[in-house]
Design an enzyme around this catalytic site. Structure first.
Site, PDB file in Angstrom:
ATOM      1  CB  VAL A   1      42.464  53.660  53.830  1.00 29.20           C
ATOM      2  CG1 VAL A   1      43.590  54.602  54.240  1.00 29.20           C
ATOM      3  CG2 VAL A   1      41.349  54.444  53.140  1.00 29.20           C
ATOM      4  CD  GLU A   2      46.776  48.299  50.521  1.00 29.85           C
ATOM      5  OE1 GLU A   2      47.943  48.589  50.168  1.00 29.85           O
ATOM      6  OE2 GLU A   2      46.129  47.348  50.046  1.00 29.85           O
TER       7      GLU A   2
ATOM      8  CD  GLU B   1      34.328  45.221  51.956  1.00 31.94           C
ATOM      9  OE1 GLU B   1      35.456  45.720  52.190  1.00 31.94           O
ATOM     10  OE2 GLU B   1      34.142  44.290  51.172  1.00 31.94           O
TER      11      GLU B   1
ATOM     12  CB  CYS C   1      38.316  46.106  54.111  1.00 33.62           C
ATOM     13  SG  CYS C   1      39.388  44.656  54.088  1.00 33.62           S
TER      14      CYS C   1
HETATM   15  N1  THU Z   1      40.126  44.452  50.580  1.00 31.78           N
HETATM   16  C1  THU Z   1      39.003  45.202  50.779  1.00 31.78           C
HETATM   17  O1  THU Z   1      39.053  46.427  50.791  1.00 31.78           O
HETATM   18  N2  THU Z   1      37.827  44.555  50.962  1.00 31.78           N
HETATM   19  C2  THU Z   1      37.666  43.195  50.894  1.00 31.78           C
HETATM   20  O2  THU Z   1      36.582  42.693  51.145  1.00 31.78           O
HETATM   21  C3  THU Z   1      38.796  42.357  50.479  1.00 31.78           C
HETATM   22  C4  THU Z   1      40.134  43.002  50.580  1.00 31.78           C
HETATM   23  C5  THU Z   1      41.415  45.146  50.418  1.00 31.78           C
HETATM   24  C6  THU Z   1      42.335  45.054  51.592  1.00 31.78           C
HETATM   25  C7  THU Z   1      43.684  45.310  50.940  1.00 31.78           C
HETATM   26  O3  THU Z   1      43.914  46.695  50.903  1.00 31.78           O
HETATM   27  C8  THU Z   1      43.522  44.786  49.540  1.00 31.78           C
HETATM   28  O4  THU Z   1      42.123  44.609  49.328  1.00 31.78           O
HETATM   29  C9  THU Z   1      44.224  43.472  49.277  1.00 31.78           C
HETATM   30  O5  THU Z   1      43.858  42.515  50.209  1.00 31.78           O
END
Ligand code: THU
Length: 142
Positions: A56-57, A68, A66
């Site tokens: 969720v950005e 996770e 992230c």
């Molecule tokens: N991202 C994750 O959700 N988990 C990870 O382990 C690596 C990166 C997401 C963060 C961001 O929204 C997008 O991937 C690009 O970095």
């Protein structure tokens, strides 16, 4: 708290295809308008639940959560416990390695011997985050 010395270990067979499907389904819920890089994560808990999460950005880029992060939130919202196996995917459904921060998040709740599907096959938590700092380091003064 995970304790690799004497805690009940993992057992049984992990249905990796089920975990992959749960990760792909989670990825479809991602909010990633800035990176355009949706991520889905799924895990099997020691007591047999399947939990998942998506990234969720945020317009303030550094606040991005992230997949996770959502997954460990879900772990606790659905009863807590420890993680037995983990699978993370990108937009194509390809295996994605958890970033360093997320390896630490997962470590906090890993069952002894927890397995992670990686681009190099199944590895243990300890292989992807060796010599980790964790709850055990806070237990007693050194
Ligand atoms: N991202 C994750 O959700 N988990 C990870 O382990 C690596 C990166 C997401 C963060 C961001 O929204 C997008 O991937 C690009 O970095």
């Amino acid at each position: 708290m995970p304790d690799d010395s004497g805690a009940p270990g993992i057992s049984g067979v992990v249905d990796w295809r089920l975990l992959e499907a749960a990760a792909v389904a989670a990825m479809r819920n991602a909010y990633a308008p800035y990176s355009k890089f949706p991520v889905g994560a799924a895990a099997l808990t020691l007591d047999g639940r399947i939990i998942s999460g998506c990234n969720v950005e945020n317009a303030s880029y550094g606040l991005t959560l992230c997949a996770e992060c959502a997954l460990v939130g879900s772990l606790h919202m659905t009863g807590g416990g420890l993680l037995r196996a983990f699978y993370c995917v990108d937009a194509q459904g390809s295996i994605l390695m958890p970033c360093g921060r997320c390896r630490q998040l997962l470590y906090e709740f890993h069952a002894p011997g927890m397995e992670i599907m990686t681009t190099q096959g199944i590895k243990t938590m300890d292989q992807v985050l060796p010599d980790a700092f964790g709850p055990q380091d806070l237990e007693e003064p050194r």
